[in-house]
Write an enzyme that holds these catalytic residues in place. Structure first.
Site, PDB file in Angstrom:
ATOM      1  CE  LYS A  65      -0.218  39.160  32.221  1.00 40.34           C
ATOM      2  NZ  LYS A  65       0.897  38.891  32.924  1.00 40.34           N
ATOM      3  CB  ALA A 132       4.956  42.622  33.498  1.00 40.76           C
ATOM      4  CE1 TYR A 210       8.216  33.338  31.701  1.00 37.68           C
ATOM      5  CE2 TYR A 210       8.653  31.297  30.605  1.00 37.68           C
ATOM      6  CZ  TYR A 210       7.822  32.354  30.716  1.00 37.68           C
ATOM      7  OH  TYR A 210       6.615  32.205  29.956  1.00 37.68           O
TER       8      TYR A 210
END
Ligand code: NAP
Length: 251
Positions: A65, A132, A210
């Site tokens: 990322k 994140a 999640y």
């Protein structure tokens, strides 16, 4: 054929492929495909783009990322501010490739947090300092919420260690966001090491994880009366934002 995909390494537990395959089926997008491209090094990217000439865009995950930034021709302002990209749009002009980067994690986080901001929040604790956490912090800053990062190795002035998270810190910070992988499947009995006895009904606990849908972090917060949110809606919203970018001719 319109092709999309995901680069990262390893990719065995990727959510995106399943999400887009179901979406294409549900929306009868029979000319679309989404594939996983596990790349051991980003040096393999030019070869992939040459080989997959129908590729219109791709998502980027761990560990690329931030590393992807040096391979891009352009970035939108948001991803530039965050310093991380999870979505790349590919344009081709007379055979020449143009790669533009975006960060849709921040959109997913913002849109899934918004319904819970009916009670004003001024201070947040962000657990973890990885990719994140940067998207999360950027959103909170834009919302005027002050952030303190909790890290195993606090090195900056706005970093504290887990042992510094005490009653007074939690008294001020009513939003706690877990951006670490602690508690993720299969290690579901683990949770970030904070004093949960100081969590109250005034707190909102947001877990980017999640799977499982309710982590130990959220269970322990709920036991103390806190409101809790998991990362599923964020995940869905970031994927839909990527889709919108890939299919918007103005982007
Ligand atoms: P990352 O770059 O690997 O960063 C995670 C951070 O967590 C690390 O920088 C580290 O911070 C901390 N950490 C890692 N292992 C830890 C451990 N064993 N104990 C305590 N702290 C630890 O990962 P990321 O890309 O930021 O992703 C983080 C999590 O968010 C993952 O679970 C990912 O699946 C999830 N995520 C969800 C969404 C969504 O849409 N729901 C989107 C993006 C990411 P320190 O070294 O400072 O302690």
């Amino acid at each position: 054929m319109k092709r999309y995909g995901l680069i990262g390494y390893p990719l065995s537990h990727s959510f995106s492929k399943q999400y887009f395959e179901e979406k294409f089926k549900k929306e009868n997008l029979t000319d679309c495909r989404y594939e996983n491209f596990p790349l051991q090094s980003l040096d393999e990217l030019p070869g992939l783009l040459e080989d997959k000439y129908e590729l219109r865009g791709f998502n980027v995950t761990i560990p690329y990322k931030e590393k992807i930034l040096s391979r891009l021709d352009h970035m939108d302002e948001n991803s530039h501010d965050i310093g991380a990209v999870n979505t790349v749009k590919i344009s081709r002009n007379q055979g020449k490739l143009f790669l533009k980067g975006y960060n849709t994690d921040s959109h997913g986080f913002y849109a899934s947090l918004l319904p819970f901001l009916n009670k004003p929040i001024t201070d947040a604790l962000i657990l973890g300092t990885g990719g994140a956490s940067k998207a999360v912090a950027c959103v909170l800053k834009k919302l005027g919420i002050s952030c303190l990062f909790v890290s195993r190795h606090p090195v900056k002035s706005d970093h504290i260690s887990y042992s510094d998270v005490c009653g007074p810190v939690l008294y001020h910070s009513h939003l706690i966001i877990n951006t670490t992988p602690i508690g993720m499947y299969p290690d579901t009995e683990a949770c970030p090491d904070i004093p949960y006895e100081f969590i109250t009904a005034k707190h909102l606990l947001f877990d980017l994880i999640y799977n499982p849908s309710e982590t130990k972090f959220l269970v322990r917060g709920k036991e103390m009366g806190a409101r809790v949110v998991n990362g599923m809606e964020m995940l869905r919203l970031q994927a839909e934002k990527a889709w919108e970018i890939w299919n918007d001719d103005q982007e």
